[in-house]
Design a protein around this motif. Structure first.
Motif, short mmCIF file in Angstrom:
data_model
loop_
_atom_site.label_atom_id
_atom_site.label_comp_id
_atom_site.label_asym_id
_atom_site.label_seq_id
_atom_site.Cartn_x
_atom_site.Cartn_y
_atom_site.Cartn_z
N ALA A 204 28.83 51.02 44.83
CA ALA A 204 27.75 50.15 44.33
C ALA A 204 27.52 50.16 42.81
O ALA A 204 26.83 49.10 42.39
CB ALA A 204 26.56 50.63 44.97
N ASP A 205 27.94 51.04 42.05
CA ASP A 205 27.80 51.17 40.76
C ASP A 205 28.75 50.39 40.12
O ASP A 205 28.97 50.31 39.02
CB ASP A 205 27.39 52.26 40.07
CG ASP A 205 28.41 53.34 40.37
OD1 ASP A 205 29.49 53.05 41.21
OD2 ASP A 205 28.51 54.59 39.79
N GLU A 206 29.97 50.09 40.61
CA GLU A 206 31.16 49.69 40.07
C GLU A 206 30.94 47.77 40.19
O GLU A 206 31.05 47.44 41.31
CB GLU A 206 32.28 49.90 40.75
CG GLU A 206 33.70 49.46 40.37
CD GLU A 206 34.90 50.21 40.78
OE1 GLU A 206 36.08 49.85 40.22
OE2 GLU A 206 34.74 51.01 41.58
N PRO A 207 30.90 46.93 39.03
CA PRO A 207 31.06 45.61 39.13
C PRO A 207 31.98 45.12 39.80
O PRO A 207 33.13 45.58 40.29
CB PRO A 207 30.82 45.20 37.80
CG PRO A 207 30.74 46.39 36.98
CD PRO A 207 31.32 47.63 37.87
N ILE A 208 31.81 43.67 40.38
CA ILE A 208 32.84 43.03 41.09
C ILE A 208 33.44 42.12 39.92
O ILE A 208 32.51 41.37 39.32
CB ILE A 208 32.40 42.15 42.10
CG1 ILE A 208 31.71 42.96 43.27
CG2 ILE A 208 33.38 41.00 42.67
CD1 ILE A 208 31.09 42.09 44.51
N TYR A 209 34.76 42.07 39.85
CA TYR A 209 35.41 41.15 38.68
C TYR A 209 36.19 40.02 39.57
O TYR A 209 37.07 40.16 40.33
CB TYR A 209 36.27 41.87 37.67
CG TYR A 209 35.75 43.00 37.02
CD1 TYR A 209 35.33 42.72 35.78
CD2 TYR A 209 35.55 44.37 37.50
CE1 TYR A 209 34.61 43.72 35.16
CE2 TYR A 209 35.08 45.27 36.86
CZ TYR A 209 34.64 45.00 35.55
OH TYR A 209 33.97 45.85 34.76
N VAL A 210 36.06 38.83 38.99
CA VAL A 210 36.91 37.47 39.31
C VAL A 210 37.49 37.08 38.18
O VAL A 210 36.76 36.60 37.21
CB VAL A 210 35.95 36.53 40.15
CG1 VAL A 210 36.79 35.40 40.65
CG2 VAL A 210 35.30 37.16 41.47
N THR A 211 38.69 36.89 38.14
CA THR A 211 39.51 36.17 37.11
C THR A 211 40.25 35.12 37.46
O THR A 211 41.12 35.44 38.51
CB THR A 211 40.22 37.18 36.13
OG1 THR A 211 39.47 38.34 36.24
CG2 THR A 211 40.85 36.85 35.10
N VAL A 212 40.35 34.19 36.91
CA VAL A 212 41.11 32.93 37.13
C VAL A 212 42.28 32.64 36.59
O VAL A 212 42.35 32.75 35.29
CB VAL A 212 40.20 31.55 37.11
CG1 VAL A 212 40.95 30.30 37.91
CG2 VAL A 212 39.08 31.62 37.69
N ALA A 213 43.37 32.47 37.35
CA ALA A 213 44.74 32.40 36.76
C ALA A 213 45.00 30.68 36.46
O ALA A 213 45.43 30.29 35.61
CB ALA A 213 45.76 32.88 37.54
N THR A 214 44.91 29.98 37.66
CA THR A 214 45.06 28.50 37.84
C THR A 214 43.84 27.90 38.43
O THR A 214 43.37 28.52 39.54
CB THR A 214 46.31 28.03 38.39
OG1 THR A 214 46.21 28.52 39.68
CG2 THR A 214 47.44 28.74 37.49
N GLY A 215 43.41 26.55 38.23
CA GLY A 215 42.72 25.88 39.08
C GLY A 215 41.11 26.22 38.72
O GLY A 215 40.90 26.83 37.34
N LYS A 216 40.18 25.86 39.43
CA LYS A 216 38.85 26.46 39.23
C LYS A 216 38.00 27.03 40.39
O LYS A 216 38.49 26.86 41.53
CB LYS A 216 37.94 24.94 39.06
CG LYS A 216 36.50 24.98 38.81
CD LYS A 216 35.77 23.86 38.60
CE LYS A 216 36.33 22.96 37.32
NZ LYS A 216 35.63 21.74 37.34
N VAL A 217 37.21 28.05 40.11
CA VAL A 217 36.85 28.73 41.27
C VAL A 217 35.25 29.01 40.83
O VAL A 217 34.75 28.79 39.78
CB VAL A 217 37.42 30.25 40.92
CG1 VAL A 217 36.35 31.47 41.71
CG2 VAL A 217 38.72 30.52 41.30
N ALA A 218 34.60 28.77 42.12
CA ALA A 218 32.99 29.11 41.88
C ALA A 218 32.71 30.46 42.55
O ALA A 218 33.33 30.64 43.62
CB ALA A 218 32.37 27.89 42.85
#
Length: 343
Positions: A204-218
């Protein structure tokens, strides 16, 4: 040949009104009462078959398959009514009537999940293990250590949903008609076709990370009623951090190769705190690490890169050379003692 049993005209008129969505609450109760009446069973069956044959193509991508295969499944179950409670027939009739009445997309597919269930496939990786998985649509996923991935054996309808705990890199097959969702609890990542990394271990205390390589992400969150709220969109070499405790989000620029180096077996840390490094090393090597004094008082950070296949002993030796820590290791238990500027 015996004439098919017909419903009384008044009941037919009531059902037609129900299909048009014009029934009052009292009339809806009457419809349910008629469908539960064993005396009307055969007549309702005839009515259902006639109405099923009139289903528009919009109900399914393949109307003939739907009518022949899925309706036959209902019929087969109805055919053994002597061993099945009549409530199943009532449910089957309700399915047809609700479909005809223009039930929502989600309802239709929930119904199909009951009469034509799809198996859920789950993969897990142990500490130190990585795995490459091919999804039903041709998308490819690389799972990092100590992760879990679940998805249906086939994607039904006009969306693709998978569920992740841990870390994975995705190369999503492009399909503009079927958005691709990665779910982590109530947090989601939505794409059409692109490549990106999601890090979301179950702390719960560890964030979620999203990293984009190509394209677009929502990215966004869903509430208890499954209403989606988009938070932001990302382009290549950008990362977002979602704090699960504070429900806040922030972003920055980052080289995606740094984030996904784990796919090549490399360990990369950039200004990583000691608690962050400890969590990574525990998952990578399957060990238990204790920090003294407690990590809440630790303030130092580390920048380091380790080659594929490096042993935990060599990693700890390199960290000890910095003068920030010392350590002892016995079996799968490690004790790290902070030193100097790390306190």
């Amino acid at each position: 040949m015996q004439e098919p049993v017909k419903l009384p005209t008044a009941i037919q008129d009531l059902l037609e009104k129900y299909l048009a969505g014009a029934c009052s609450p009292e009339e809806v109760r009457q419809v349910r009462k008629h469908m539960a009446d064993p005396a009307l069973e055969q007549a309702l069956d005839t009515f259902m078959q006639a109405k099923w044959a009139q289903l528009p193509e919009s109900i399914s991508d393949d109307r003939s398959v739907l009518s022949k295969e899925r309706y036959s499944r209902i019929q087969r179950r109805i055919g053994v009514r002597k061993t099945i409670p009549f409530s199943w027939y009532y449910a089957a009739a309700s399915v047809v009537l609700m479909l005809l009445a223009g039930a929502t997309y989600m309802f239709r597919h929930n119904v199909l999940d009951i009469i034509d269930p799809i198996e859920t496939i789950t993969y897990t990786t142990a500490p130190g293990q990585q795995l490459s998985v091919r999804l039903p649509d041709g998308s490819r996923v690389w799972m990092n250590t100590a992760s879990r991935l679940s998805f249906p054996e086939k994607f039904r309808g006009d969306t693709r949903h998978i569920y992740l705990s841990g870390e994975a890199f995705f190369e999503v097959a492009h399909d503009k008609k079927k958005p691709f969702f990665v779910h982590v609890d109530n947090f989601y990542t939505r794409v059409l076709g692109t490549s990106f990394n999601v890090k979301a271990y179950p702390h719960a205390d560890e964030p979620i990370y999203v990293t984009v390589a190509t394209g677009k992400v929502a990215v966004g969150v869903s509430d208890s009623l499954e209403h989606d709220r988009e938070l932001t969109r990302l382009t290549p070499n950008h990362r977002v951090l979602y704090d699960r405790m504070a429900h806040t989000i922030c972003g920055d620029s980052i080289a995606v190769g740094q984030v996904s180096a784990w796919r090549e077996g490399r360990l990369v840390f950039r200004q990583a705190t000691l608690p962050e490094m400890v969590l990574t090393l525990e998952r990578w090597y399957g060990v238990s690490i204790t920090v003294q004094p407690p990590m809440t008082s630790v303030t130092c950070s580390f920048t380091a890169e380790y080659y594929a296949g490096i042993s935990l002993h060599d990693v700890l030796e390199a960290l000890q050379i910095t003068g920030k820590i010392s350590y002892t290791m016995e079996g799968n238990t490690v004790v790290i003692q902070t030193q100097g500027s790390c306190r």
